[in-house]
Design an enzyme around this catalytic site. Sequence first.
Site, PDB file in Angstrom:
ATOM      1  N   TYR A  28      30.116  -8.092 -25.449  1.00  0.00           N
ATOM      2  CA  TYR A  28      30.261  -7.723 -23.997  1.00  0.00           C
ATOM      3  C   TYR A  28      31.479  -6.870 -23.698  1.00  0.00           C
ATOM      4  CZ  TYR A  28      26.317 -10.549 -22.102  1.00  0.00           C
ATOM      5  OH  TYR A  28      25.137 -10.927 -21.934  1.00  0.00           O
ATOM      6  N   HIS A  41      25.103  -8.077 -18.584  1.00  0.00           N
ATOM      7  CA  HIS A  41      26.067  -9.167 -18.465  1.00  0.00           C
ATOM      8  C   HIS A  41      25.757 -10.100 -17.507  1.00  0.00           C
ATOM      9  CE1 HIS A  41      29.590 -11.578 -17.587  1.00  0.00           C
ATOM     10  NE2 HIS A  41      29.880 -11.562 -18.940  1.00  0.00           N
TER      11      HIS A  41
END
Length: 251
Positions: A28, A41
């Site tokens: 991420y 996310h």
Amino acid sequence: MRITLEFVGEKNLVLPIHYNYVVQGFLYDLMGDSDFAAFLHDEGFQYEKRKFKLFTFSRIEGEFKILTDSKGQKKISIKSPFKFTVASPLDEFIFDISKNALKKEYCHFNGQKFILNSLNIDNPPVFKNKARIKFISPVVMYTTLKDGDIKYTYYYSPWDEKFSPLLLNNLLKKYELVYNVKAKDPYFKLYPLSEKEDRRYSKMIKYKNVYVKGWMGIYDVESSPELLELAYYTGLGAKNSQGFGCFEIVG
């Protein structure tokens, strides 16, 4: 697309024994601050009550040993070089993490600095009706059940007759999200190589204070080729973006 990233450093990589969250966070972080990164996310792709992130990754490959600290906590020490595989049907995701990984002087894992030694795009295999696959991160399939007012999670074994139908149902949802159409003549069946459940391949992984039960090992698969291809890039089963269900085709 699937990529394999290899890292080198002066010291060993030392992580908690359950490190899936560390690798997921690293991926991420590589996506940066784009709108797509925030969407993936925070939200992901919604199918009815389920959300899918549509990527998966393997366990870290490398020479390792298990350490126990003064408090009795176990850690894993992985010798440099080490590598892992990341897969997704979302080219934007793979391009984003690849571009940003190549730009960085150092990549950080749990506060430890390593250099990206290589980034290889994996050549796709030929997807057929039958294949032998090897899991490189545990495959997970579960159902949430109720006992009165109490909810609990039941994890299935590949030897359970419900395992393959649940895998197929999960794949059909992913297929519709990726291609915006329903799969035609879908079929997916996974066969363990032994008749009796082999608990050597059972793995209990802790993710954010929750224990998840998955299975490693080698299995035979019969599938429509398009579903096998989708599974290869999204991962099989549940919790793929947490580091579960990544496999390679070995025959």
